[in-house]
Design a protein around this motif. Structure first.
Motif, mmCIF file in Angstrom:
data_model
loop_
_atom_site.group_PDB
_atom_site.id
_atom_site.type_symbol
_atom_site.label_atom_id
_atom_site.label_comp_id
_atom_site.label_asym_id
_atom_site.label_seq_id
_atom_site.Cartn_x
_atom_site.Cartn_y
_atom_site.Cartn_z
ATOM 1 N N ARG A 1 5.020 -5.051 7.724
ATOM 2 C CA ARG A 1 6.053 -4.698 6.744
ATOM 3 C C ARG A 1 6.958 -5.906 6.500
ATOM 4 O O ARG A 1 7.973 -6.100 7.149
ATOM 5 C CB ARG A 1 6.857 -3.493 7.241
ATOM 6 N N GLY A 2 6.561 -6.727 5.543
ATOM 7 C CA GLY A 2 7.308 -7.937 5.260
ATOM 8 C C GLY A 2 6.713 -9.152 5.931
ATOM 9 O O GLY A 2 7.420 -9.984 6.487
ATOM 10 N N LEU A 3 5.395 -9.273 5.889
ATOM 11 C CA LEU A 3 4.666 -10.354 6.552
ATOM 12 C C LEU A 3 4.159 -11.348 5.518
ATOM 13 O O LEU A 3 3.344 -11.013 4.662
ATOM 14 C CB LEU A 3 3.494 -9.774 7.347
ATOM 15 N N LEU A 4 4.624 -12.593 5.611
ATOM 16 C CA LEU A 4 4.229 -13.647 4.679
ATOM 17 C C LEU A 4 3.084 -14.449 5.291
ATOM 18 O O LEU A 4 3.199 -14.970 6.406
ATOM 19 C CB LEU A 4 5.414 -14.561 4.386
ATOM 20 N N LEU B 1 3.840 -5.711 2.407
ATOM 21 C CA LEU B 1 5.143 -5.052 2.456
ATOM 22 C C LEU B 1 4.935 -3.548 2.423
ATOM 23 O O LEU B 1 4.152 -3.050 1.619
ATOM 24 C CB LEU B 1 5.988 -5.486 1.258
ATOM 25 N N ASN B 2 5.596 -2.821 3.302
ATOM 26 C CA ASN B 2 5.540 -1.360 3.248
ATOM 27 C C ASN B 2 6.455 -0.850 2.148
ATOM 28 O O ASN B 2 7.448 -1.491 1.805
ATOM 29 C CB ASN B 2 5.944 -0.760 4.593
ATOM 30 N N ASN B 3 6.148 0.342 1.630
ATOM 31 C CA ASN B 3 6.980 0.864 0.543
ATOM 32 C C ASN B 3 8.295 1.463 1.044
ATOM 33 O O ASN B 3 9.238 1.618 0.270
ATOM 34 C CB ASN B 3 6.208 1.907 -0.271
ATOM 35 N N PRO C 1 0.843 -1.199 0.000
ATOM 36 C CA PRO C 1 0.000 0.000 0.000
ATOM 37 C C PRO C 1 0.878 1.247 0.000
ATOM 38 O O PRO C 1 1.880 1.315 0.723
ATOM 39 C CB PRO C 1 -0.775 -0.133 1.309
ATOM 40 N N VAL C 2 0.524 2.252 -0.808
ATOM 41 C CA VAL C 2 1.343 3.462 -0.868
ATOM 42 C C VAL C 2 0.453 4.705 -0.885
ATOM 43 O O VAL C 2 -0.683 4.680 -1.363
ATOM 44 C CB VAL C 2 2.263 3.489 -2.107
ATOM 45 N N PHE C 3 1.023 5.781 -0.349
ATOM 46 C CA PHE C 3 0.425 7.107 -0.463
ATOM 47 C C PHE C 3 1.576 8.102 -0.554
ATOM 48 O O PHE C 3 2.278 8.364 0.428
ATOM 49 C CB PHE C 3 -0.472 7.436 0.733
ATOM 50 N N LEU D 1 10.563 -1.248 -4.993
ATOM 51 C CA LEU D 1 10.293 -2.076 -6.171
ATOM 52 C C LEU D 1 11.580 -2.470 -6.885
ATOM 53 O O LEU D 1 11.690 -3.583 -7.424
ATOM 54 C CB LEU D 1 9.360 -1.341 -7.127
ATOM 55 N N GLN D 2 12.555 -1.589 -6.896
ATOM 56 C CA GLN D 2 13.837 -1.931 -7.505
ATOM 57 C C GLN D 2 14.503 -3.073 -6.741
ATOM 58 O O GLN D 2 15.103 -3.967 -7.343
ATOM 59 C CB GLN D 2 14.757 -0.708 -7.527
ATOM 60 N N SER D 3 14.379 -3.064 -5.416
ATOM 61 C CA SER D 3 14.966 -4.158 -4.622
ATOM 62 C C SER D 3 14.250 -5.473 -4.902
ATOM 63 O O SER D 3 14.869 -6.544 -4.849
ATOM 64 C CB SER D 3 14.916 -3.820 -3.135
ATOM 65 N N LEU D 4 12.963 -5.419 -5.220
ATOM 66 C CA LEU D 4 12.241 -6.641 -5.585
ATOM 67 C C LEU D 4 12.696 -7.153 -6.947
ATOM 68 O O LEU D 4 12.754 -8.367 -7.175
ATOM 69 C CB LEU D 4 10.734 -6.393 -5.580
ATOM 70 N N ARG D 5 13.042 -6.240 -7.840
ATOM 71 C CA ARG D 5 13.571 -6.658 -9.138
ATOM 72 C C ARG D 5 14.902 -7.395 -8.993
ATOM 73 O O ARG D 5 15.255 -8.203 -9.854
ATOM 74 C CB ARG D 5 13.769 -5.451 -10.037
ATOM 75 N N GLN D 6 15.637 -7.117 -7.977
ATOM 76 C CA GLN D 6 16.972 -7.669 -7.794
ATOM 77 C C GLN D 6 16.989 -8.926 -6.933
ATOM 78 O O GLN D 6 18.054 -9.381 -6.511
ATOM 79 C CB GLN D 6 17.873 -6.592 -7.168
ATOM 80 N N GLN D 7 15.823 -9.516 -6.682
ATOM 81 C CA GLN D 7 15.754 -10.721 -5.873
ATOM 82 C C GLN D 7 16.403 -11.903 -6.580
ATOM 83 O O GLN D 7 16.430 -11.982 -7.804
ATOM 84 C CB GLN D 7 14.301 -11.058 -5.540
#
Length: 279
Positions: A163-166, A87-89, A7-9, A19-25
């Protein structure tokens, strides 16, 4: 399939970095949903242009954290998600974050998992889960309890932040979504994981998976730094208030063992009424 819901505001710079860090997984067996709750900084347009792999849902500016997360979860479940991560932004995921979360998720398929959090500026651990006493209202911080050689693998906790809860999909089938009616912003994550634990789903912190966070940028920290009568009012009664008395009451009535409720409420009210000026 794992779906990650963010969620973002506004705060576009944080969203981009996340999102860039998710691309680098190290693995890419997941999809990402961003719920943009009425951002005015061009978030949706930038994400459509720079991150076409991300599905963006639109809010009207009144979702706040809980309803925003729930909107993303509903879409993920419609797509057939077997696991959802909130996940928090304003976090950066370590390159092996998703891989290490899924590693333990496969071993414990019914468990809810959180991650070890590190300060983005110092790389020092700042949150490693806690065990909470409803009787004494005290938190046992695992970072203080565990020896350095024990800081690996899974450790049981009372609840987890969002924030990072699976979350396995069967948890939603059992207890529903986050409580957006009574807990629109703060405490919804602690409530959800506490309710899940009481329904038999294990709740663990995963010390093998790391998130980089910005603790000074949280809404609660900003409010406490800028102390004022208005800030005090918002702290106790505002939707984003970390000491919101109404939210705390709902959380207590839902989660505290019944015989301890009166003592827990009195203790909690006192902490929130004076805590704003002590931090």
């Amino acid at each position: 399939m794992l779906y990650i819901v963010i969620p973002v505001f506004n705060r576009l710079a944080y969203t981009r970095a996340c999102l860039q860090s998710l691309r680098q997984q190290t693995i890419n067996r997941f999809r990402t949903i961003v719920v943009d709750d009425g951002s005015t900084d061009g978030t949706s347009e930038v994400l459509a242009r720079e991150f076409p792999e991300v599905e963006v849902l639109q809010g009207d500016g009144n979702l706040f954290w809980t309803a925003g997360v729930n909107m993303g979860i509903r879409r993920a479940l419609e797509h057939g998600a077997d696991r959802v991560m909130t996940l928090n932004n304003d976090v950066i995921c370590d390159a092996a974050f998703v891989e290490r979360m899924l590693h333990w998720a496969h071993k414990y398929p019914e468990a809810l998992l959180g991650a070890l959090e590190l300060d983005a500026s110092t790389a020092q651990p700042i949150y490693g889960g806690e065990v909470f006493s409803w009787l004494t209202h005290r938190r046992s911080d695992l970072l203080e309890v565990l020896k350095p050689e024990q800081r690996r693998g899974l450790h049981p906790v009372t609840y987890l932040p969002g924030r990072g809860l699976l979350i396995p999909a069967q948890v939603f089938a059992s207890i529903g979504l986050f409580d957006e009616k009574r807990l629109p912003h703060y405490l919804a994550d602690y409530d959800f994981t506490s309710v899940a634990r009481r329904h038999g789903f294990p709740v663990y912190i995963n010390y093998d998976a790391h998130l980089l966070t910005y603790p000074e940028e949280s809404g609660q920290e900003i409010t406490r730094k800028q102390k004022s009568l208005r800030g005090y009012y918002e702290h106790l009664f505002g939707i984003r208030g970390g000491g919101n008395l109404r939210n705390f009451t709902h959380f207590a009535l839902k989660n505290c063992p019944t015989p301890l409720v009166p003592l827990f409420l009195v203790n909690g009210y006192a902490r929130r009424l004076v805590g704003y000026f002590l931090h």
